[in-house]
Design an enzyme around this catalytic site. Structure first.
Site, PDB file in Angstrom:
ATOM      1  N   ASP A  56       0.826  -1.204   0.000  1.00 47.56           N
ATOM      2  CA  ASP A  56       0.000   0.000   0.000  1.00 47.56           C
ATOM      3  C   ASP A  56       0.864   1.259   0.000  1.00 47.56           C
ATOM      4  O   ASP A  56       2.083   1.198   0.189  1.00 47.56           O
ATOM      5  CB  ASP A  56      -0.924   0.007   1.214  1.00 47.56           C
ATOM      6  CG  ASP A  56      -1.970  -1.092   1.153  1.00 47.56           C
ATOM      7  OD1 ASP A  56      -2.353  -1.474   0.030  1.00 47.56           O
ATOM      8  OD2 ASP A  56      -2.392  -1.576   2.223  1.00 47.56           O
ATOM      9  N   TYR A  76       7.280  -9.630   7.062  1.00 40.98           N
ATOM     10  CA  TYR A  76       7.063  -8.201   7.259  1.00 40.98           C
ATOM     11  C   TYR A  76       7.675  -7.761   8.580  1.00 40.98           C
ATOM     12  O   TYR A  76       7.633  -8.489   9.579  1.00 40.98           O
ATOM     13  CB  TYR A  76       5.568  -7.872   7.272  1.00 40.98           C
ATOM     14  CG  TYR A  76       4.940  -7.736   5.897  1.00 40.98           C
ATOM     15  CD1 TYR A  76       4.940  -6.514   5.231  1.00 40.98           C
ATOM     16  CD2 TYR A  76       4.353  -8.828   5.279  1.00 40.98           C
ATOM     17  CE1 TYR A  76       4.363  -6.396   3.979  1.00 40.98           C
ATOM     18  CE2 TYR A  76       3.773  -8.719   4.022  1.00 40.98           C
ATOM     19  CZ  TYR A  76       3.785  -7.491   3.376  1.00 40.98           C
ATOM     20  OH  TYR A  76       3.217  -7.367   2.138  1.00 40.98           O
TER      21      TYR A  76
END
Length: 420
Positions: free
Chosen positions: A156, A215
């Site tokens: 994003d 992540y």
């Protein structure tokens, strides 16, 4: 028209303090010195700092998937040529490209009209490497001369990546990896860098071939502004200046008319003999508690639909919501910076799973912090997975703290975990 007062989601699990509502959680997340995290990611993208140096003992990661791809490439080269001398679709050359980019400089990965995206920059750079047939087809359709890339996972806006994996194929045989690397780095203006690039098997797919993704989320702990200040008049709270505590409960009729609450900003209502119950609101959280909450997710296949956003929450609609979490830990570390010798205190969350849902990491981090601050039980996140409404989880944490660290194409080795 009487104002409506919504009840904050009251879960069955016990906690020692009152939970923040959505607005309180949002403010706690965003009232942080995020620029230090952004600067660190920017330096890491440029190669000035290494994220591995943040962890003790120092880590060194070696991905062995490149060796396997090289071997399969040699095998395919022996069998792809047809006996009649004609070339087919398997004659194309496939390149695996590992990218590093600063998320705050782009409007996300996916190419969109009139937006500066990572995919847009990369595909424009690859326009000079498409084969003649495709170039003529693009010209006939009045489309720009651009390549087409596949990616391991779309990030994003604001989310950085240190080892994002994408692939590009062409039927031209005169292209070398260094040519593609130079073209991308030239058009990236320092905000995007090619970490590595090499030829791989034509069956390689950066998304479908991946076995896990890792992540990292860096959350600043220093210089946080107070969640609420004494004497401030907030529309959602009654503040007792004598006790410096927030009163959390039913509002009187005259105060209710002045309260404006959205459906996401809810109050936890507790009735007592005096009408109002004085409840202490947490102002900080324990990193150790966050670590304990996250560890409960390890080694399990769970549905994370309550932690997803912008996806359908129904059980029988849309893509599967089950993910297998290989590793989920949190630890306090020191972030290297030029204006602080000892480094800035931050919490680093490491999550490794076979797949992630939209905004899942950011919601999971924010909810873990909220539950840790409230002193919830260690299985709080597991109970929230069974919730029936996504309001039970917290709003997504800021995108500036999130980074796609790497993608693996071999089985995950727990020894390569950064936090242990």
């Amino acid at each position: 028209m009487a104002s409506r007062v919504y009840v904050h989601y009251h879960h069955a699990d016990a906690c020692s303090k009152a939970r923040w509502n959505a607005r309180e959680t949002f403010r706690f997340m965003y009232d942080r010195p995020w620029q230090h995290v952004v600067d660190f990611y920017s330096n890491a993208v440029e190669g000035k700092f290494s994220v591995l140096n943040l962890f003790q003992p120092k880590k060194s990661l070696v991905h062995d998937d490149g060796i396997n791809e090289e071997m399969s490439l040699e095998m395919e080269s022996e069998t792809s040529t047809r006996k009649d001398g004609r070339s087919g679709r398997w004659e194309r050359v496939n390149f695996k490209i590992v990218l590093s980019y600063n998320g705050t400089s782009f409007d996300g990965w996916q190419k969109q009209p009139d937006l500066h995206t990572v995919q847009g920059v990369v595909e424009k750079s690859l326009g000079g490497f498409v084969d003649e047939r495709k170039a003529q087809l693009l010209k006939k359709k009045c489309k720009p001369l651009e390549g087409r890339v596949l990616v391991a996972g779309r990030t994003d806006k604001g989310v950085s990546a240190l080892n994002q994996v994408c692939s590009f194929y062409t039927w031209r045989k005169d292209i070398e990896p260094i040519d593609i690397e130079d073209a991308i780095n030239k058009d990236a203006s320092g905000k995007l860098r090619v970490v590595s690039i090499y030829k791989v098997s034509r069956s390689f797919h950066p998304n479908f071939s991946a076995k896990w993704r890792r992540y990292l989320y860096i959350f600043p702990l220093d210089n946080a502004e107070p969640l609420r200040k004494s004497g401030e008049n907030h529309e959602n709270f009654i503040f007792d200046e004598n006790h410096e505590k927030q009163r959390n409960g039913l509002l009187s009729e005259e105060n209710t008319e002045e309260v404006i609450l959205s459906e996401d900003d809810e109050l936890e209502i507790e009735e007592t003999s005096n009408g109002l119950e004085v409840v202490e609101k947490p102002s900080d959280f324990s990193v150790i508690k966050v670590d304990q909450l996250l560890q409960q997710l390890q080694g399990k296949v769970l549905s994370y639909k309550m932690f997803a956003r912008d996806t359908k929450a129904a059980r029988n609609e849309g893509p599967p919501t089950e993910c297998f979490m290989y590793h989920a830990r949190a630890a306090e570390i020191r972030l290297s910076c030029s204006d602080c010798v000892e480094g800035r205190r931050v919490m680093c969350v490491e999550l490794v799973a076979n797949r992630f849902l939209r905004k899942m990491v950011r919601v999971l981090v924010a909810t873990s912090i909220r539950e840790a601050a409230a002193g919830a039980e260690n299985d709080a996140l597991l109970k929230l997975l069974e919730a029936s409404c996504r309001r039970a989880t917290a709003p997504p944490a800021p995108s500036e703290g999130l980074c796609l660290f790497d993608v693996g194409y071999a089985d995950f080795d727990p020894q390569t975990s950064l936090i242990s």
